[in-house]
Design a protein around this motif. Structure first.
Motif, mmCIF file in Angstrom:
data_model
loop_
_atom_site.group_PDB
_atom_site.id
_atom_site.type_symbol
_atom_site.label_atom_id
_atom_site.label_comp_id
_atom_site.label_asym_id
_atom_site.label_seq_id
_atom_site.Cartn_x
_atom_site.Cartn_y
_atom_site.Cartn_z
ATOM 1 N N UNK A 1 -20.320 -72.075 -17.428
ATOM 2 C CA UNK A 1 -20.065 -73.518 -17.576
ATOM 3 C C UNK A 1 -19.338 -74.034 -16.334
ATOM 4 N N UNK A 2 -19.891 -75.098 -15.739
ATOM 5 C CA UNK A 2 -19.199 -75.815 -14.669
ATOM 6 C C UNK A 2 -18.711 -77.127 -15.258
ATOM 7 N N UNK A 3 -17.458 -77.424 -15.039
ATOM 8 C CA UNK A 3 -16.897 -78.675 -15.555
ATOM 9 C C UNK A 3 -16.209 -79.412 -14.418
ATOM 10 N N UNK A 4 -16.393 -80.720 -14.373
ATOM 11 C CA UNK A 4 -15.579 -81.569 -13.495
ATOM 12 C C UNK A 4 -15.101 -82.742 -14.340
ATOM 13 N N UNK A 5 -13.804 -82.999 -14.314
ATOM 14 C CA UNK A 5 -13.267 -84.106 -15.103
ATOM 15 C C UNK A 5 -11.755 -84.017 -15.146
ATOM 16 N N UNK A 6 -11.176 -84.575 -16.200
ATOM 17 C CA UNK A 6 -9.713 -84.660 -16.265
ATOM 18 C C UNK A 6 -9.108 -83.292 -16.594
ATOM 19 N N UNK B 1 -16.542 -65.924 -23.953
ATOM 20 C CA UNK B 1 -17.051 -64.897 -23.035
ATOM 21 C C UNK B 1 -17.835 -65.422 -21.854
ATOM 22 N N UNK B 2 -17.679 -66.705 -21.548
ATOM 23 C CA UNK B 2 -18.481 -67.272 -20.447
ATOM 24 C C UNK B 2 -17.708 -67.250 -19.128
ATOM 25 N N UNK B 3 -18.467 -67.354 -18.067
ATOM 26 C CA UNK B 3 -17.907 -67.610 -16.752
ATOM 27 C C UNK B 3 -17.641 -69.123 -16.680
ATOM 28 N N UNK B 4 -16.491 -69.530 -16.194
ATOM 29 C CA UNK B 4 -16.172 -70.970 -16.183
ATOM 30 C C UNK B 4 -15.532 -71.383 -14.855
ATOM 31 N N UNK B 5 -15.896 -72.565 -14.381
ATOM 32 C CA UNK B 5 -15.171 -73.186 -13.270
ATOM 33 C C UNK B 5 -14.856 -74.626 -13.674
ATOM 34 N N UNK B 6 -13.596 -75.013 -13.568
ATOM 35 C CA UNK B 6 -13.195 -76.368 -13.954
ATOM 36 C C UNK B 6 -12.466 -77.040 -12.800
ATOM 37 N N UNK B 7 -13.044 -78.108 -12.298
ATOM 38 C CA UNK B 7 -12.406 -78.900 -11.251
ATOM 39 C C UNK B 7 -11.799 -80.110 -11.962
#
Ligand code: NAD
Length: 502
Positions: free
Chosen positions: A226-231, A246-252
């Motif tokens: 999951x890629x997330x961009x937000x608050x 169990x996911x790979x995640x990147x949150x900006x």
């Protein structure tokens, strides 16, 4: 216009743009006029599951598609985006509010990532070490993960979706995108062009919605990354929930970017840059500069900065010469105006008050003009919260070290900048500052896709950033192959299967 005549935003499932069967809809509103442009559905659980199931099925063949075939789709896609740039910018301005020039910039920064995706052949290369033991080679394969998902914010509805699905798909994954429900129309036009460029059915899917759609993406066992961009608060939720599944995640995530202004800086250039970075795009950029720290003599530059800010034109993004468009919603406007008042109540000096500007022809728009609050200190709401409007906080420091200390004590670490003519000062800043993206006489230092978007501390969760080299590692898993090939006449008895290095 009755509800019936308002266009609906479609879902993209298995290569078809389809009408949702949901009974939950939200209006997409032009923030300069309050005109209802479209209705966006909140996809049902069945629709979300169908998008993910199709992406899972499509992965079986897409992962084996030759790298050149994948790259050529993105070559075609970049051409289509260029050909449709004006239309994309017009849709974006209508639903998001930024000026047409800014809207083209939004599309263009995404286009650069599409161009980068077309170079995937050079990016997704493994490594090989010859003769790691006698007759044995070791090499790596960078293999796609499966179904990946992206969740995007309202402020860059072209660029940020384009940060995500082109690189994920180019590396052999399939994708489910959940755009911002506030401005999904330009994202959908980009999805149409992506399909026209040749992305096969099921490889790119788009669902719409809010909390429930996001939670479904975080929880679904068939989504691998999951890629997330937000608050920050939503990103933290997405990170925790997806990691637990169990996911790979990147949150900006959120930001509060500071610029240090040294007294030796080029005054004219610096003030012009600050005005653009603080108030451009109505302050709704995660890389905007909402805080400046004036060091030493630079404190005296404030009146001139305010004069420049006052000359900016506040109007609809479609009006020629507009510098500052509306903020995204009436709720955002109320919040920004409320925070300005809180700043005054908490002791800041209102140097320039942009509330309730007169905007002829757009009396109903969500406008707030450039606003400057001086004497701002940590602990004040305007400093502690991300305002996300055209509001500049001004602070002061006696020295570079004091200014660096202020920035490093802020919980966010997205972007920062320094204005100076001294190489030594710039280098010290670059070394000591704990922020992901650093500008030296560059107010909004967003890296081009040869590098990765970054961020540190409270602005980012997950190790790897979007685009650039890091995203190749994010969207692939490394398989290490250690191989020995026997000659037909080789007879060596092998009892011990461990390879020993000799
Ligand atoms: P947001 O967090 O409200 O929304 C982002 C996404 O999350 C949207 O798709 C939305 O539908 C979804 N969402 C909203 N509330 C949710 C909830 N309670 N649970 C689950 N999902 C939810 O962000 P926004 O207001 O659209 O965008 C502005 C924010 O994004 C700012 O904080 C800005 O700094 C940040 N941003 C960061 C970067 C970066 O690269 N660091 C870039 C752009 C924007």
């Amino acid at each position: 216009m009755t509800t019936k005549n308002i266009p609906t935003v479609k879902l993209l499932i298995n290569g078809e743009f389809v009408e949702s069967k949901t009974d939950q809809w939200r209006e997409v509103i032009n923030p300069a006029t309050q005109e209802v442009l479209a209705r966006v559905p909140f996809a049902t659980p069945d629709e979300i599951n169908a998008a993910i199931a199709n992406a899972k099925e499509a992965f079986k063949t897409w992962r084996k598609t030759p790298i050149g075939a994948r790259a050529r789709i993105f070559l075609k896609y970049q051409q289509l985006i260029r050909e449709n740039m004006k239309e994309l910018a017009a849709i974006l301005t209508a639903e998001q509010g930024k000026t047409l020039a800014d809207a083209e910039g939004d599309v263009f920064r995404g286009l650069e990532v599409v161009e980068h995706a077309s170079a995937v052949g050079n990016l997704q290369l493994g490594e090989l070490a010859n003769n790691v033991a006698g007759g044995v080679d070791t090499y790596t394969l960078l293999q796609p993960l499966g179904v990946c998902a992206g969740i995007t914010p309202f402020n860059f509805p072209a660029m940020i979706p384009l940060w995500m699905f082109p690189m994920a798909i180019a590396t052999g994954n399939t994708f489910v995108l959940k755009p911002s429900e506030q401005d999904p129309m330009v994202t959908m036009r980009l999805a149409e062009l992506a399909m026209e460029a040749g992305i096969p059915a099921g490889v790119l899917n788009v669902i719409h919605g809010g909390v429930d759609a996001v939670n479904a993406v975080c929880d679904h066992p068939d989504i691998k990354a999951v890629s997330f961009v937000g608050s920050t608060h939503v990103g933290t939720h997405v990170y925790n929930r997806s990691s637990q599944a169990g996911k790979r995640v990147q949150c900006m995530m959120g930001a509060k970017n500071h610029a240090i202004v040294m007294p030796d800086a080029n005054k004219e250039q610096t003030l012009n840059n600050l005005v653009g970075a603080a108030f451009g795009a109505a302050g709704q950029r995660c890389m905007a500069l909402p805080v400046i720290i004036l060091v030493g003599e630079a404190r005296n530059w404030l009146p001139e900065l305010a004069r420049k800010a006052q000359t900016l034109k506040v109007s609809a993004g479609v009006e020629p010469g507009t510098d500052v468009g509306p903020v995204i919603s009436t709720a955002a406007l109320e919040r920004v105006n409320g925070l300005i008042q809180k700043g005054v109540d908490e002791g800041a000096e209102l140097v320039l008050d942009g509330r309730n500007p007169s905007v002829p022809g757009y009396e109903d728009g969500n406008f707030v003009g450039p606003t400057i609050l001086a004497g701002v200190k940590p602990g004040m709401s305007v400093y502690d919260q991300e305002i996300f409007g055209p509001v500049l906080n001004v602070m002061q420091a006696d020295s570079l070290d004091e200014a660096i200390e202020i920035i490093n004590a802020n919980p966010n670490g997205n972007g920062t900048a320094i204005f100076t003519r001294s190489g030594g000062i710039a280098r010290r800043f670059q070394e000591e500052i704990d922020v992901g993206q650093v500008g030296i006489n560059v107010p909004i230092p967003v890296p081009v896709p040869l590098f990765s978007f970054s961020g540190s501390r409270g602005s980012k969760l997950g190790d790897l950033g979007p685009y650039g080299k890091q995203v190749i590692m994010f969207y692939t898993q490394t398989k290490t192959v250690t191989a020995r090939w026997f000659d037909d006449d080789e007879q060596a008895a092998a009892v011990n299967t461990t390879i020993t290095l000799k």
